[in-house]
Design an enzyme around this catalytic site. Structure first.
Site, PDB file in Angstrom:
ATOM      1  N   ASP A 129      27.182  72.560  41.246  1.00 34.07           N
ATOM      2  CA  ASP A 129      27.583  71.430  42.087  1.00 34.07           C
ATOM      3  C   ASP A 129      26.513  70.348  42.041  1.00 34.07           C
ATOM      4  O   ASP A 129      25.319  70.637  41.976  1.00 34.07           O
ATOM      5  CB  ASP A 129      27.777  71.879  43.538  1.00 34.07           C
ATOM      6  CG  ASP A 129      29.081  72.634  43.741  1.00 34.07           C
ATOM      7  OD1 ASP A 129      29.846  72.762  42.774  1.00 34.07           O
ATOM      8  OD2 ASP A 129      29.320  73.098  44.869  1.00 34.07           O
ATOM      9  N   GLN A 158      30.499  62.785  39.583  1.00 35.23           N
ATOM     10  CA  GLN A 158      30.765  62.047  40.817  1.00 35.23           C
ATOM     11  C   GLN A 158      31.130  60.604  40.472  1.00 35.23           C
ATOM     12  O   GLN A 158      30.321  59.859  39.923  1.00 35.23           O
ATOM     13  CB  GLN A 158      29.537  62.092  41.723  1.00 35.23           C
ATOM     14  CG  GLN A 158      29.192  63.509  42.190  1.00 35.23           C
ATOM     15  CD  GLN A 158      27.738  63.631  42.617  1.00 35.23           C
ATOM     16  OE1 GLN A 158      26.838  63.526  41.797  1.00 35.23           O
ATOM     17  NE2 GLN A 158      27.508  63.852  43.888  1.00 35.23           N
ATOM     18  N   ARG A 177      34.405  69.403  37.012  1.00 33.82           N
ATOM     19  CA  ARG A 177      35.109  69.029  38.236  1.00 33.82           C
ATOM     20  C   ARG A 177      34.811  67.557  38.501  1.00 33.82           C
ATOM     21  O   ARG A 177      33.653  67.143  38.516  1.00 33.82           O
ATOM     22  CB  ARG A 177      34.631  69.867  39.418  1.00 33.82           C
ATOM     23  CG  ARG A 177      35.315  69.495  40.748  1.00 33.82           C
ATOM     24  CD  ARG A 177      34.586  70.073  41.946  1.00 33.82           C
ATOM     25  NE  ARG A 177      34.515  71.515  41.859  1.00 33.82           N
ATOM     26  CZ  ARG A 177      33.504  72.232  42.359  1.00 33.82           C
ATOM     27  NH1 ARG A 177      32.486  71.644  42.935  1.00 33.82           N
ATOM     28  NH2 ARG A 177      33.510  73.553  42.247  1.00 33.82           N
ATOM     29  N   LYS A 180      34.972  62.212  43.962  1.00 36.93           N
ATOM     30  CA  LYS A 180      34.581  60.837  44.286  1.00 36.93           C
ATOM     31  C   LYS A 180      33.094  60.752  44.616  1.00 36.93           C
ATOM     32  O   LYS A 180      32.413  59.827  44.201  1.00 36.93           O
ATOM     33  CB  LYS A 180      35.424  60.312  45.450  1.00 36.93           C
ATOM     34  CG  LYS A 180      36.886  60.124  45.079  1.00 36.93           C
ATOM     35  CD  LYS A 180      37.688  59.536  46.226  1.00 36.93           C
ATOM     36  CE  LYS A 180      39.159  59.408  45.845  1.00 36.93           C
ATOM     37  NZ  LYS A 180      39.970  58.826  46.946  1.00 36.93           N
ATOM     38  N   GLY A 181      32.581  61.721  45.380  1.00 33.32           N
ATOM     39  CA  GLY A 181      31.174  61.729  45.777  1.00 33.32           C
ATOM     40  C   GLY A 181      31.043  61.754  47.281  1.00 33.32           C
ATOM     41  O   GLY A 181      31.783  61.062  47.987  1.00 33.32           O
ATOM     42  N   ARG A 282      32.085  66.279  54.116  1.00 40.18           N
ATOM     43  CA  ARG A 282      33.476  66.174  53.690  1.00 40.18           C
ATOM     44  C   ARG A 282      34.177  65.035  54.443  1.00 40.18           C
ATOM     45  O   ARG A 282      35.026  64.344  53.903  1.00 40.18           O
ATOM     46  CB  ARG A 282      34.221  67.495  53.932  1.00 40.18           C
ATOM     47  CG  ARG A 282      33.678  68.693  53.191  1.00 40.18           C
ATOM     48  CD  ARG A 282      33.841  68.640  51.692  1.00 40.18           C
ATOM     49  NE  ARG A 282      32.939  67.762  50.991  1.00 40.18           N
ATOM     50  CZ  ARG A 282      31.656  68.051  50.741  1.00 40.18           C
ATOM     51  NH1 ARG A 282      31.122  69.177  51.161  1.00 40.18           N
ATOM     52  NH2 ARG A 282      30.910  67.211  50.054  1.00 40.18           N
TER      53      ARG A 282
END
Length: 322
Positions: A129, A158, A177, A180-181, A282
């Protein structure tokens, strides 16, 4: 302003500590799959039974003590073994800072090497990630090193970074993956306007679908999802070249619907007690997410704590200005 608020809340130590202590009472079970491995495996198996795969995140990041990084590594190794033993359809997502990137690069690399090596034995994928900009290039460097020995590793692109297009082309032969970031980045490095980010997000998705190895499209935005459906159909892109991803606890009906329609679908499954900062980011990433889980997560006690933290955050901002 709303994004700043959620980023500020994610860094509030009082609220983070309270969330760890009272997580389940505050509704944490709606956004995390469990506080331990046993609970998490049970949640994964429930999703698997509905045709949904999982990527598992051991919550926690920005670790500055070797013993904590080593503990996180051992926890992830235990999760890998549990996934294998339970024949669960799942793989691992991890953050380099949790494994010591802020302590020592080589120390982090060795921790990652052990994890990726163990997962490789079981033909299990490991996703690195991405975090904030200060850790971006070191994380790509870790991927480059690990890729010399293993093929079961990929990462995240991202869309809000200006360099994202260059990175996605460099790593087109990896499972990626695209997101957007979720961090607040300076204008020097990242797009600030939502429309610019959304445009770049779709542009990157389309490019990797046409040119990349495998594309994980991580979004709750049904407009983007519907666009992708039309795009893959128009370009004869087979379903085994991509998947949709969403977060555990968000848009459950849509997750099930996409799986029923025959699309590969993976739920991002976080577990552990360190859930609060994750959840606030999030919301910072897409404040509309608040509407998706509000009824499930927020109680009177949660709202009281949010109000206290918001007040503390705003007071801090005003104090700094003075």
């Amino acid at each position: 302003m709303l994004k700043d608020l959620f980023i500020g809340l994610s860094q509030n130590q009082f609220l983070n500590s309270a969330a760890k202590k009272y997580g389940l009472k505050l509704g944490a079970q709606s956004v995390v799959a469990g506080t331990n491995i046993e609970e998490t495996i049970r949640s994964i198996k429930e999703l698997n039974a509905q045709g949904i795969s999982c990527t598992v995140d051991n919550l926690g990041e920005f670790v500055y003590k070797r013993e904590e990084a080593t503990e996180a590594k051992e926890q992830i190794l235990e999760v890998i073994e549990a996934i294998h033993e339970n024949k669960a359809d799942a793989h691992i997502s991890l953050k380099p800072t949790q494994l010591g990137l802020d302590i020592d690069y080589n120390f982090c690399l060795e921790n990652l090497r052990e994890i990726v090596g163990r997962a490789s034995k079981y033909d299990m994928f490991i996703n690195i990630d991405m975090e904030d900009y200060s850790h971006l290039q070191p994380s790509f460097d870790l991927l480059d090193e690990l890729s010399k020995e293993y093929s079961n590793v990929g990462t995240v692109i991202q869309a809000y970074f200006y360099r994202a297009e260059e990175d996605i082309k460099k790593y087109k032969d990896y499972r990626l993956r695209i997101v957007k970031g979720a961090y607040k980045e300076p204008e020097e490095y990242a797009y600030q306007d939502k429309k610019d980010i959304d445009t770049n997000f779709v542009k990157l998705i389309e490019w990797h679908l046409l040119n990349g190895k495998f594309t994980s499209i991580a979004t709750h935005d049904h407009h983007v999802i519907n666009h992708v459906k039309e795009f893959v159909k128009a370009n004869n892109i087979p379903n085994d070249k991509f998947e949709f991803q969403m977060l555990y606890g968000f848009r459950k009906d849509m997750q099930l619907q996409l799986a029923k329609e025959g699309y590969n679908f993976t739920t991002y499954v976080p577990f552990g007690k360190d859930w609060y900062g994750y959840f606030m980011r999030r919301l910072a990433e897409r404040p509309q997410n608040l509407n998706l889980v509000a009824k499930q997560v927020f109680t009177k006690k949660t709202n009281t704590m949010l109000g206290l933290a918001a007040g503390a955050f705003l007071l801090g901002r005003l104090t700094k200005r003075k």
